[in-house]
Write an enzyme that holds these catalytic residues in place. Structure first.
Site, PDB file in Angstrom:
ATOM      1  N   ASP A 323       0.697   7.440   7.705  1.00  0.00           N
ATOM      2  CA  ASP A 323       0.269   6.416   8.747  1.00  0.00           C
ATOM      3  C   ASP A 323       1.420   5.929   9.365  1.00  0.00           C
ATOM      4  OD1 ASP A 323      -1.075   3.853   9.445  1.00  0.00           O
ATOM      5  OD2 ASP A 323       0.369   3.098   8.305  1.00  0.00           O
ATOM      6  N   ASP A 519       0.724   2.292   3.684  1.00  0.00           N
ATOM      7  CA  ASP A 519       1.197   1.365   3.275  1.00  0.00           C
ATOM      8  C   ASP A 519       0.177   0.169   3.191  1.00  0.00           C
ATOM      9  OD1 ASP A 519       1.428   0.610   5.908  1.00  0.00           O
ATOM     10  OD2 ASP A 519       2.923  -0.893   5.705  1.00  0.00           O
ATOM     11  N   ASP A 523      -5.263   1.641   4.578  1.00  0.00           N
ATOM     12  CA  ASP A 523      -4.913   2.966   4.164  1.00  0.00           C
ATOM     13  C   ASP A 523      -5.370   3.553   2.926  1.00  0.00           C
ATOM     14  OD1 ASP A 523      -3.336   3.721   6.478  1.00  0.00           O
ATOM     15  OD2 ASP A 523      -1.695   2.511   5.653  1.00  0.00           O
TER      16      ASP A 523
END
Length: 776
Positions: A323, A519, A523
């Site tokens: 990410d 995080d 996600d």
């Protein structure tokens, strides 16, 4: 017994052996039986010794049978089958000591493996706890709170400041200022005008607004995220033990050798001896010990692994998905630049903006205030502060009417403001405009910067064996591609929602073992869908941590590269130990087949092999050569000192660039004054900083980096910075002698200033990436 009754018995047996207390209890029982039997044998009570050893052997047979049945139900014939045959064989030929030794080995291996394979719950409590359970519905009679299940399509809902949007809908009336990080991961707030769609799960970061429901609770975005996480977690296949993979060929070989020994010699004792020395202690002990050692080593660096399967898969992974926000970037905006209107200084623009923003809870305001504090600016106390959602804050500062935020985009804009707009577009930055008494006075550009340790981390990941690196983000394509280009990623997928991330993860899993790093709550589904999910747990959401197999407890992404190195090394040592131990077991099997090793002696020899492979497996506790260089406390202190100075020197870089910009307006007194101020800052602050780095920091880092040659390129940058500074000083001496700047000086002086600004930015970035990221 009919088939259903038999199946019920099998299920109850496998359920019994799944108890978390079974392995340690069995270890205590078998150790006690072996010890008590040894004491009885030394006292001359051989019959009692055989009884105790036999009971110890028998205590291991029942759970071992349960483990075999559980493996067979999953379509595997694991290494425990050899142990069961060996235990039964020792009882059949009355080799009770050998059986007790095997029982102890089996209990020890299972206990170690259980310690390496504990998996935390993936029920995603944080997702469920955060989900709204009620909504405020507006009707003709007023606003009433109703259960979320009662919301229907078309209902008009009120969302107050700080509240979570309960269902998907469209904005009605007032402008909505939203924090969509829970869905996109992006830290910057977004604005949604009347008629724009909003998704459930996002947070109202501004004033109250109304939303017209376009979906029910179950059909809304946030409920879909929870379902995705659950479905992706359920797709995870049962862990195939490292030992069981080798047992696929070791088990039939063992049975063949034992059968041939019995057939050719006619002695069942020889067959049992073969089974005893073939009992896969290296598999049952060495692999778990190496994996537990690797997990222990990783935990010291702030990398928490859920189980041995996570470490083993991480060591085999070849694709890594990351990410962007909070993983590759810092996850919160930082001031990129401060631009002052003609007649204003950038420091004063920042001071006034920060003074007003002290009273604002906005994420951009917090970044502006923090930057002002870092630059040691003295802030004033504002009065009459008011904040309008989506517009910014306004108030009185030092007797002037000041506002920070958006400005009216209509009408003619001065050239410096158009340049700010262009810069924001090029850099993917947000702009906070400062107006004083109704006139634009400057602008603060903010952007979520890369983590300084991100480039080093990705280089180390490739060195550790990761072949494919991708970035997944809900951000726009332009800034995402810029980050991908800077980091040298293999691919960038932008504009993804949680379902899009899961789809990419599933596609990549078809090609190779895949790791996903993130995080945020958005996600969590992708983390659960990956072979290995890694959560940035220090500042990430609880949901992402609970959906992950590995959690980084420190806010450092370079710990991920360390974890991969540890996993690769621990798995390699586990394989080495297992194969080496099996090779020694094969030699002992040959000796036992020819009658050279009785069962008891074979069991003792097997224990010696165990000791050898365990000692080798414990090497996983040691730090590998690939880990980051060790720094002395003095070197770490210097890194922290100079990193702080980099933050303090940002205004010097702005002054250098500002002076170059002034020269574009001609060689007037204002241009000369800007260059004089930039040179003063260079002489008083920046050059002493560079000199101290050269003579204090670099010598302190040289031993850890392999010698003084490691810092040569940085030293060359110091030389270029000093050269350009001297050239600027020469231009100023000429200007003083001539009573002002001459037109002939402008091009070269502007080139020097822009060049110096570029060199300084690059040099600062290189130091932060290569040196400052080494500190804890």
């Amino acid at each position: 017994m009919n088939r259903s009754a038999f199946a019920k018995r099998l299920r109850s047996l496998t359920a019994a052996v799944a108890s978390p207390r079974l392995e340690p209890t069995l270890l205590v029982v078998t150790a006690a039986a072996l010890t008590a039997g040894g004491a009885a044998w030394l006292a001359g009570a051989e019959a009692l010794a055989d009884l105790l050893w036999g009971l110890g052997t028998l205590s291991a047979v029942i759970p071992a049978v349960g483990w075999v049945v559980a493996a067979l139900r999953h379509g595997r014939a694991g290494v425990d089958l050899i142990a069961v045959l060996a235990l039964g064989g020792t009882l059949a030929v009355h080799e009770y000591l050998a059986g007790a030794l095997i029982a102890l080995m089996l209990a020890t291996g299972r206990t170690l493996e259980a310690a390496a394979q504990r998996r935390a719950s993936h029920d995603l409590h944080a997702l469920l706890e955060r989900a709204p359970r009620s909504a405020r519905r507006r009707t003709a009679d007023g606003v009433a709170t109703v259960p979320l299940a009662a919301v229907a399509v078309g209902d008009l809902l009120v969302v107050g400041p700080g509240e979570v949007v309960p269902v998907d809908g469209r904005v009605e009336g007032a402008l909505a200022n939203l924090d969509e990080s829970v869905l996109t991961g992006e830290s910057l707030t977004v604005e949604r005008a009347a008629g724009d769609t909003v998704r459930s799960g996002v947070v109202n970061a501004g004033g109250a607004f109304e939303v017209r429901a376009t979906a029910t609770e179950q059909d809304s975005t946030y409920a879909a995220i929870v379902r995705l996480a659950r479905q992706a977690g359920a797709e995870s296949a049962p862990l195939v033990r490292l030992a069981d993979r080798y047992a696929a060929w070791f088990l039939p070989l063992t049975l063949a050798v034992a059968g041939l020994a019995w057939l050719l010699s006619g002695s069942a004792v020889r067959a049992v001896a073969v089974l005893v020395v073939a009992t896969p202690c290296p598999l049952l002990l060495a692999a778990p010990v190496a994996i537990v050692s690797g997990i222990s080593r990783a935990s010291r660096l702030g990398v928490v692994m859920r189980d041995g399967g996570a470490l083993e898969n991480l060591g085999r992974a070849r694709t890594l998905l990351l990410d962007k926000t909070g993983t590759l970037t810092r996850g919160r905006p930082h001031v990129l630049d401060v631009v002052a209107a003609p007649g204003w200084q950038s420091a004063e623009v920042l001071r006034l903006a920060a003074s007003l923003d002290q009273y604002s809870p906005h994420v951009l305001a917090e970044a502006i205030v923090d930057t002002a504090h870092d630059r040691k600016l003295v802030l004033s106390v504002p009065s009459d502060v008011a904040e309008e959602a989506g517009r910014g804050a306004a108030g009185i500062v030092d007797g002037h009417r000041v506002s920070v935020g958006r400005i009216d985009a209509t009408g003619a804009r001065p050239s410096w403001a158009r340049a700010v707009d262009n810069r924001a577009l090029l850099d993917g930055a947000a702009v906070a405009w400062l107006t004083v008494d109704g006139c634009p006075a400057g602008a603060v550009l903010l952007r979520d910067p890369l983590r300084p340790d991100a480039p080093r981390t990705l280089r180390h990941l490739r060195a550790a064996g990761i072949e494919r690196l991708l970035m997944l983000t809900g951000d726009r394509a332009e800034p995402a591609r810029e980050v991908g280009a800077v980091l040298g990623l293999d691919d960038v997928r932008a504009g993804l929602d949680p379902a899009g991330k899961v789809a990419v993860v599933r596609t990549e899993r078809e090609r190779a073992i895949t790791v996903m790093v993130g995080d945020g709550v958005n996600d969590a589904p992708a983390l659960a869908a990956a072979d290995v999910g890694v959560a940035m747990g220090a500042r990430g959401s609880t949901a992402s941590s609970e959906a992950a197999d590995i959690v980084l407890t420190t806010d450092r992404v370079d710990r991920l590269a360390d974890a991969v190195f540890i996993a690769v090394r621990a798995r390699r040592i586990a394989v080495q130990s297992a194969l080496g131990g099996m090779a020694m077991s094969l030699a002992a099997m040959a000796a036992a087949a020819f009658g050279l090793l009785p069962p008891a002696a074979g069991a003792l020899l097997q224990e010696a092999i165990d000791v050898a492979v365990i000692l080798n497996a414990l090497r996983a506790l040691r730090v590998g050569q690939a880990m980051r260089p060790a720094l002395t406390p003095a070197a770490e202190a210097l890194i922290h000192r100079f990193a702080s100075e980099h933050d303090d020197l940002q205004d010097v870089l702005e002054a250098v660039r500002g002076a170059a910009d002034h020269l574009s307006d001609g060689a007037g007194p204002q241009s000369l004054a800007a260059v004089e101020e930039a040179h003063r800052l260079l002489t008083e602050r920046l050059l002493p900083h560079e000199y101290a780095e050269e003579h204090e920091l670099y010598p302190a880092l040289a031993p850890a980096l392999g010698g003084p040659e490691a810092t040569v390129t940085m030293s060359r940058a110091h030389t270029e910075i000093e050269r350009l500074s001297r050239r600027i000083a020469t231009h100023l001496r000429l200007a003083r002698a001539e009573g002002g700047l001459s037109p002939g000086q402008l091009d070269d002086l502007r080139s020097c200033l822009y060049g110096l600004h570029t060199v300084l930015r690059l040099h600062f970035t290189q130091e932060e990436e290569s040196y400052f990221s080494l500190a804890q």
